[in-house]
Design an enzyme around this catalytic site. Structure first.
Site, short mmCIF file in Angstrom:
data_model
loop_
_atom_site.label_atom_id
_atom_site.label_comp_id
_atom_site.label_asym_id
_atom_site.label_seq_id
_atom_site.Cartn_x
_atom_site.Cartn_y
_atom_site.Cartn_z
N ALA A 254 0.73 -1.18 -0.08
CA ALA A 254 -0.01 -0.19 0.08
C ALA A 254 1.01 1.16 0.00
CB ALA A 254 -1.04 0.05 1.28
N ALA A 255 2.19 0.91 -0.17
CA ALA A 255 3.00 2.49 -0.14
C ALA A 255 2.53 3.16 -1.25
CB ALA A 255 4.36 2.16 -0.33
N GLY A 256 2.19 2.62 -2.47
CA GLY A 256 1.74 3.24 -3.79
C GLY A 256 0.41 3.80 -3.38
N ASP A 257 -0.36 2.96 -3.10
CA ASP A 257 -1.79 3.60 -2.68
C ASP A 257 -1.62 5.00 -1.73
OD1 ASP A 257 -2.77 1.69 -4.13
OD2 ASP A 257 -2.88 0.40 -2.23
O1 RIB Z 1 -1.73 -1.98 -3.31
C1 RIB Z 1 -1.81 -2.82 -2.24
C2 RIB Z 1 -3.06 -3.56 -2.32
O2 RIB Z 1 -3.13 -4.41 -3.55
C3 RIB Z 1 -3.27 -4.62 -1.23
O3 RIB Z 1 -3.90 -4.08 -0.23
C4 RIB Z 1 -4.02 -5.58 -1.95
O4 RIB Z 1 -5.38 -5.73 -1.81
C5 RIB Z 1 -3.99 -5.56 -3.62
O5 RIB Z 1 -4.99 -5.02 -3.91
#
Ligand code: RIB
Length: 321
Positions: A254-257
């Site tokens: 989730a770093a990118g998110d």
């Molecule tokens: O970007 C990370 C996410 O990618 C995770 O939380 C997983 O669910 C996937 O969708």
């Protein structure tokens, strides 16, 4: 006024296995940890933007099961408006098999997503956007839902002049018609390679990949580079923004998110790219210092306090507290 952000995307429960060594094909290894945590690229980005003070609406689909219930609860607790997310019978909530390798003080991950209800999003679920999309300052999309839905949302937003951020993950071929409706694209180095054919290994190749993304019709391209931070480019500028160092690296999921949601929140506030990148790198550094996707996403106070410690000017972000 707080940024108003629309996310159309995925929900997934992450089933996380930690190991000191990824197994080879056909091999079994003994792992060192297991846990579940809410995730899904769409939901992660929505939750991150909301925790950073944006007003966020999320459109998505979950199954009528305990994972779906838990995912909706955490999104709501984080401040995400989910009245346009639906619960459907007969299809399970999406899950992600997240494998984390912790080795030599470094953390790497591999993820297999089983989309479940996410792939049941249909055009009728987003028709309301024809009348409402102008309420938003930015739309955030990823590729864990049917591409046709992303294309329709991007077209509606483009038609009304609402900027769209596309996180092209997992990587997939993108049509010219789709790309021309995108204002910001943010792949990581692997996705950038898939999209451009350029292996992103250093500043020079990152710049060429950014330029190629710009030439493909997207005005602004940002490539996230893990420990090397991120690069941003458009017709006027090319910026390299280093990662924020000094925090422990526990789990890069989730770093990118986190980065993308923070970048969008800052951009909606009027931040110049350099400042938006600084804010985004700070959020991502905190995210990777903790375990799990959504449990690790920081709130605005944490991000601003780290920026302040690093003697960055945070005045423009105070409104988000
Ligand atoms: O970007 C990370 C996410 O990618 C995770 O939380 C997983 O669910 C996937 O969708």
């Amino acid at each position: 006024m707080r940024p108003r952000i629309l996310v159309v995307g995925s929900f997934a429960m992450d089933l996380i296995v930690s190991t000191n060594r990824f197994p080879n094909s056909g091999e079994t290894v003994i792992g060192c940890g297991f846990q579940t945590a809410p995730g899904g690229k769409g939901a992660n980005q929505a939750v991150q933007a909301a925790r950073l003070g944006a007003q966020v609406t999320m459109v998505g689909k979950v199954g009528n099961d305990s994972y779906g219930k838990a995912l909706l609860e955490i999104a709501q607790e984080s401040g995400v408006e989910v009245s346009k997310t639906t619960v459907i019978d007969g299809v399970p909530t999406g899950i992600a098999n997240v494998q984390i390798e912790i080795k030599d003080g470094k953390s790497a991950n591999r993820i297999i997503v089983v989309p479940g209800a996410n792939m049941k999003l249909e055009p009728q679920d987003i028709m309301f956007l024809y009348d409402t999309i102008e309420q938003y300052d930015m739309v955030m999309l990823q590729l864990e839902i049917p591409i046709q839905i992303n294309e329709i949302v991007a077209r509606i937003a483009y038609g009304k002049g609402v900027p769209v951020m596309l996180n092209p993950a997992p990587a997939a071929p993108l049509s010219h018609e789709f790309l021309k409706c995108i204002t910001y694209i943010s792949p990581n180095e692997h996705e950038a390679h898939d999209l451009t054919g350029i292996a992103v290994t250093d500043d020079e190749s990152a710049k060429r990949a950014v330029e190629k993304l710009n030439r493909s019709g997207v005005e602004n391209a940002i490539i996230t580079l893990g420990a090397n931070g991120a690069v941003f480019g458009n017709k006027d500028s090319f910026i390299k923004s280093p990662a924020v160092e000094g925090l422990e690296i526990v789990d890069t999921t989730a770093a990118g998110d986190s980065f993308i949601a923070a970048f969008c929140t800052a951009t909606c506030l009027g931040a110049e790219p350099e400042m938006a990148l600084e804010f985004a790198n700070t959020a991502a550094a905190i995210t990777i210092s903790r375990m799990g996707a959504q449990p690790s996403l920081p709130d605005i106070n944490e991000v601003l306090s780290l920026m302040k410690q690093r003697r960055k000017n945070i005045d423009m972000f105070e409104i988000l507290r």
